[in-house]
Design a protein around this motif. Structure first.
Motif, PDB file in Angstrom:
ATOM      1  N   ASN A 152       0.140   5.749  11.563  1.00  0.00           N
ATOM      2  CA  ASN A 152      -1.179   5.157  11.708  1.00  0.00           C
ATOM      3  C   ASN A 152      -1.974   5.796  12.836  1.00  0.00           C
ATOM      4  O   ASN A 152      -3.126   6.156  12.682  1.00  0.00           O
ATOM      5  N   ARG A 196      -6.680 -10.221  14.532  1.00  0.00           N
ATOM      6  CA  ARG A 196      -5.371  -9.985  13.909  1.00  0.00           C
ATOM      7  C   ARG A 196      -5.348 -10.506  12.478  1.00  0.00           C
ATOM      8  O   ARG A 196      -4.673  -9.959  11.620  1.00  0.00           O
ATOM      9  N   SER A 197      -6.095 -11.605  12.240  1.00  0.00           N
ATOM     10  CA  SER A 197      -6.173 -12.114  10.868  1.00  0.00           C
ATOM     11  C   SER A 197      -6.811 -11.079   9.951  1.00  0.00           C
ATOM     12  O   SER A 197      -6.421 -10.945   8.791  1.00  0.00           O
ATOM     13  N   TYR A 206      -6.538  -7.865  10.137  1.00  0.00           N
ATOM     14  CA  TYR A 206      -5.479  -6.911   9.761  1.00  0.00           C
ATOM     15  C   TYR A 206      -4.506  -7.518   8.756  1.00  0.00           C
ATOM     16  O   TYR A 206      -4.072  -6.866   7.816  1.00  0.00           O
ATOM     17  N   ALA A 207      -4.160  -8.783   9.002  1.00  0.00           N
ATOM     18  CA  ALA A 207      -3.201  -9.432   8.109  1.00  0.00           C
ATOM     19  C   ALA A 207      -3.756  -9.530   6.694  1.00  0.00           C
ATOM     20  O   ALA A 207      -3.067  -9.229   5.719  1.00  0.00           O
ATOM     21  N   GLY A 250      -5.972  -7.657   5.342  1.00  0.00           N
ATOM     22  CA  GLY A 250      -6.019  -6.329   4.749  1.00  0.00           C
ATOM     23  C   GLY A 250      -4.637  -5.793   4.415  1.00  0.00           C
ATOM     24  O   GLY A 250      -4.468  -5.014   3.500  1.00  0.00           O
ATOM     25  N   GLY A 251      -3.636  -6.224   5.178  1.00  0.00           N
ATOM     26  CA  GLY A 251      -2.275  -5.741   4.944  1.00  0.00           C
ATOM     27  C   GLY A 251      -1.705  -6.296   3.665  1.00  0.00           C
ATOM     28  O   GLY A 251      -1.179  -5.578   2.835  1.00  0.00           O
ATOM     29  N   ASN A 252      -1.802  -7.592   3.522  1.00  0.00           N
ATOM     30  CA  ASN A 252      -1.316  -8.228   2.304  1.00  0.00           C
ATOM     31  C   ASN A 252      -1.930  -9.621   2.232  1.00  0.00           C
ATOM     32  O   ASN A 252      -1.529 -10.519   2.956  1.00  0.00           O
ATOM     33  N   GLY A 281      -7.311  -1.156   3.256  1.00  0.00           N
ATOM     34  CA  GLY A 281      -7.302  -2.225   4.243  1.00  0.00           C
ATOM     35  C   GLY A 281      -6.065  -2.232   5.120  1.00  0.00           C
ATOM     36  O   GLY A 281      -5.049  -1.619   4.821  1.00  0.00           O
ATOM     37  N   GLY A 282      -6.197  -2.916   6.244  1.00  0.00           N
ATOM     38  CA  GLY A 282      -5.046  -3.149   7.102  1.00  0.00           C
ATOM     39  C   GLY A 282      -4.755  -2.092   8.140  1.00  0.00           C
ATOM     40  O   GLY A 282      -4.030  -2.353   9.083  1.00  0.00           O
ATOM     41  N   VAL A 283      -5.280  -0.890   7.953  1.00  0.00           N
ATOM     42  CA  VAL A 283      -4.992   0.174   8.907  1.00  0.00           C
ATOM     43  C   VAL A 283      -6.295   0.812   9.378  1.00  0.00           C
ATOM     44  O   VAL A 283      -7.168   1.116   8.569  1.00  0.00           O
TER      45      VAL A 283
END
Lengths: 507, 341
Positions: free
Chosen positions: B9, B208-209, B211-212, B214-216, B281-283
């Motif tokens: 990343n 942080r939400s 990222y979460a 976007g992560g899954n 998303g997420g990164v």
């Protein structure tokens, strides 16, 4: 409520459109108990769990949790967590792009005085938690850096750290190897000793007996019974799940032909290979014969089948189908030659989730007919109904979207898809993976029935027992190479194990 | 002592920074005689792109949730037109107008966010509606080009120079006049936005939400996060930042036209991608995006310094860079997959 009880559910009822999913189901879980929740696909296990965690809304019944007055109804999973009910799902439901510590604490992070996330404290807490659970993990690394098994355990750690009284493990072992499963069991036992009540949903019977104290069996949305492990040995458990006396599985193979040497060949492969996956091999399959491919995972079982089917193009060698040499450039050629392939990864390669059961069944048939000759609706309905009935696919209707079906039933639909093309030669790659024992037996019987009708089958399975029951002959693979064949007389569990493991006498 | 982890990343971010440094260094060597080595050239890149930095910061947040916002270019154009017409034709105070524009940004984001988060409309479609609406409104307000000249405060703000202290980068030009490098107030705003968004993404629950989600998204839901609310607030944030960016943009161009900031949304998205933000998303993070904008700005500056190249060349170079970065991302994704198997 008895102070020894962690959770009781009484008279839970729940209806899906057209299906009574749960009918008056009771469930009791003691503190410090690991209880298996067993049942065939569609028996209502997942539905019951979802009622408990607030994902599904049940229509009648009561849920009581230790330490909370009166019946509870959970609005959602968060609400359930707050009441001490945590769930770990089959697929790891964490965020791979966040650190392990964040995955453990997101949504309830420790905060600094000014209300921002206290990352240092969070990392410390996470490291301590990992240490307590005897896991060697750098909590600042992203979750995706760790193996699936560790991820699964991190998911459990998250659930447990919520100070849960009830921990639900929904098929947590299906993607783990034996070693990892043992680690997981160690963790479960430790939690049990701390007084957590654990609900364990699994398809693996041996795991039930390895780790559980009690068993609750569901069938068709009703409770069959709540037992202790001692009073319900394996055979009785299977009988309870299936609701009939246990078929003597060993005896499903017909006494019919065992000598295929005089039967004409359906498939004759000579020196087929695909670079990087499978070295040149010969394989003959007679009409009406079931040939098993065995070997460790990754030994080239699926790859061999894929080359025959043309999913991977053969680099060398010749293939004769029904005595005529053929060139298969793409799967459509194979289909036109009367072949069908049931892939092992049904989620990725098999089902089309947003299409109905009927559409999924006629898909391959339509592809074979060509895009422009649409199969008349009446015919489609007839075919779909025939296979829903024949394979006993549990679905609300033929127009239900396939993604709403349980895994085993999805598998049956894909099987129906290939059967609908009336293939002469069928490749079944792990057709029974992840489905319950009753359906497994049905699929095994179906394979034998197909063979009796003169169709040839390649059967690939990780379960040797299952192969022994269904196959007439087995080919053994090792490291991308076919290393030998096992005839009827040598086909015992031990003989096959020997052949897979190596040693020279089969080569 | 904390050691810096090199994961796939932050490798993307490192590559972006390295690329920027290399590109700028090359510019200094080749076009040194044309003033490329002067600090002011670099500061001009910042001045010219202050608006884009704000907008792209918002776009980055949206992309981190796995969404997209293509309305921002039109919204910037609408903001400029409201400012221009408000000042020149309605005689309104620029301060009132700026507050109005920020409020419009919030409402705009609220509507788009609601459509996307709660009615589960595809972000592309929902923000496309926003794009057409804002572009249409721009022309409804006025079809002429309106230059801003009469609001003393606004003009003053536009021309204000903030000199770099301590004589850093100062030099005497050919005529013997001391040149002190400067930035405009918009640059301070843009850098402040970057810092705040960076801290927000890293150290707040909301960040942080993002990222979460976007992560899954499924996991985020099951872990008890309020996915819909997070998504909606992200779009509100994006449109709000876009309004700030719009004001900065207007302070730079000092006019409103129906066609300006065309393709701005794509500039923002490409900056984010070049800066290491994954479309899935997420990164990603906003520092990368800042460098993405700087790279795009440097390309323009280089082409301008060359003087002979057609002004469309920056597009071509951006295209090449985009390909380079998405290929890199794909390769890293493959490596990760291979590592797992």
């Amino acid at each position: 409520m008895d102070s020894n009880i962690a959770l009781t559910m009484r008279g839970i009822c729940m209806t899906f459109p057209g299906v009574k999913a749960l009918d008056n189901v009771d469930f009791t879980l003691k503190k410090g108990e690991i209880r298996a929740l067993m049942g065939e696909n569609g028996a209502g296990k997942s539905t019951l769990i979802k009622c408990l965690t607030g994902v599904n809304k049940f229509e009648a019944g009561e849920i009581h949790v230790d330490g909370i007055e009166g019946p509870i109804i959970n609005k959602d999973t968060m609400d359930a967590q707050k009441k001490g009910i945590s769930t770990v799902y089959q697929e790891v439901n964490l965020c791979p792009n966040l650190s392990v510590a964040e995955n453990l604490y997101i949504g309830r992070e420790p905060l600094t005085k000014i209300g921002t996330v206290n990352r240092r404290k969070m990392n410390q807490m996470a490291a301590q938690l990992m240490k307590d659970l005897d896991l060697d993990i750098d909590v600042t690394q992203n979750l995706e850096e760790y193996s699936l098994a560790l991820q699964q355990m991190i998911a459990i750690a998250r659930a447990v750290d919520m100070e849960s009284k009830v921990l639900i493990l929904d098929e947590p072992t299906s993607s783990l190897d034996d070693n990892e499963v043992e680690k997981l069991f160690g963790m479960m036992r430790r939690l049990r000793d701390q007084g957590v009540g654990i609900i364990f949903v699994t398809h693996f019977l041996e795991q039930v007996y390895a780790v559980c104290d009690g068993i609750t069996v569901l069938r068709n949305g009703t409770l069959v019974g709540e037992y202790s492990v001692e009073e319900l040995p394996r055979v009785k458990l299977v009988a309870a799940m299936m609701g009939k006396d246990f078929d003597d599985l060993a005896s499903i193979k017909p006494e019919g032909i065992n000598d295929f040497s005089k039967v004409p060949l359906e498939i004759e492969a000579k020196g087929l290979s695909h670079p990087g996956t499978i070295k040149p091999f010969d394989l003959d399959i007679h009409k009406g014969e079931v040939v098993g491919l065995t070997g460790l995972l990754g030994s080239g079982r699926s790859e061999l089948a894929r080359v025959i089917y043309g999913a991977d193009k053969a680099h060398t060698g010749t293939l004769k189908v029904d005595g005529k040499e053929v060139k298969i450039k793409a799967p459509i050629d194979a289909m036109n030659l009367g072949m069908g392939l049931l892939p092992d990864d049904r989620k990725a390669e098999g089902i089309i989730g947003d299409m109905s059961v009927r559409e999924n069944i006629v898909l391959a048939m339509q592809a074979k007919q060509g895009m422009f000759k649409k199969i008349p609706m009446a015919k489609q309905i007839e075919i779909a109904d025939k296979f829903i009935d024949m394979l006993q696919i549990k679905t609300a209707s033929r127009e239900t979207l396939i993604k709403q079906l349980s895994g085993g039933n999805q598998q049956k639909v894909i099987l129906a898809r290939w059967l609908a093309t009336e293939p002469d030669f069928l490749i079944l790659d792990e057709p029974t993976r992840g489905i319950d024992i009753g359906t497994k037996t049905e699929i095994q019987k179906l394979v034998i029935k197909l063979a009796e009708e003169g169709k040839s089958v390649i059967f690939i399975s990780s379960e040797i027992e299952e192969m022994l029951r269904t196959c007439n002959r087995m080919a053994v693979l090792r490291d991308g190479m076919k290393v030998g064949e096992i005839g009827m007389e040598e086909m015992t569990q031990e003989g096959v194990m020997h052949a897979i493991a190596g040693g020279d006498h089969h080569e | 002592m904390k050691k810096i982890k090199i994961s796939s990343n932050n490798i993307l971010l490192l590559i972006t920074v390295a690329l920027f440094v290399a590109m700028y260094g090359a510019g200094c060597i080749v076009y040194g005689s044309k003033g490329f080595t002067h600090l002011q050239t670099f500061l001009n890149v910042l001045i010219n792109n202050a608006g884009l930095i704000c907008v792209a910061a918002g776009t980055t947040c949206v992309m981190l949730t796995g969404g997209i916002d293509i309305s921002v270019g039109s919204l910037v154009a609408m903001d400029c037109m409201i400012l221009a017409v408000g000042i020149e034709q309605k005689g309104m105070s620029s301060i009132t107008l700026m507050i109005l524009i920020l409020a419009i940004g919030l409402v705009f984001g609220l509507v788009q966010g609601y459509l996307i988060a709660y009615l589960q409309i595809q972000p592309f479609i929902a923000t496309m509606a926003g794009m057409f609406f804002a572009r249409g409104m721009t022309a409804v307000i006025c079809t002429e080009q309106v230059s801003i000249v009469s609001d003393a405060f606004f003009v003053g703000l536009s021309n204000a120079k903030i000199n770099i202290p301590f004589g850093i980068g100062a030099y005497t030009n050919k005529k013997g006049i001391l040149q002190i490098p400067y930035v405009r107030p918009t640059v301070i705003v843009a850098l402040l936005v970057v810092v705040l968004i960076y801290l927000m993404l890293k150290y707040t629950k909301f960040g942080r939400s993002i990222y979460a989600v976007g992560g899954n998204q499924m996991s985020a839901t099951l872990m008890g996060l309020n996915v819909a609310k997070t998504k909606m607030l992200t779009y509100v944030l994006a449109s709000f930042l876009c309004s700030i960016g719009g004001i900065c943009y207007c302070l730079n161009t000092m006019c409103g036209t129906t066609t300006q900031a065309g393709g701005y949304e794509m500039d923002a998205i490409s900056s984010a991608v070049i800066g290491g933000t994954l479309l899935t998303g997420g990164v990603g993070n906003v520092i990368g995006t800042l460098f993405g904008v700087l790279i795009n700005g440097t390309i323009s500056a280089l082409v301008k310094s060359n003087g002979k190249l057609n002004s469309s060349w920056p597009n071509i170079i951006t295209a090449v860079l985009l390909c380079f970065f998405i290929v890199l991302q794909a390769i890293f994704a493959k490596i990760k997959e291979a590592k797992k198997a």
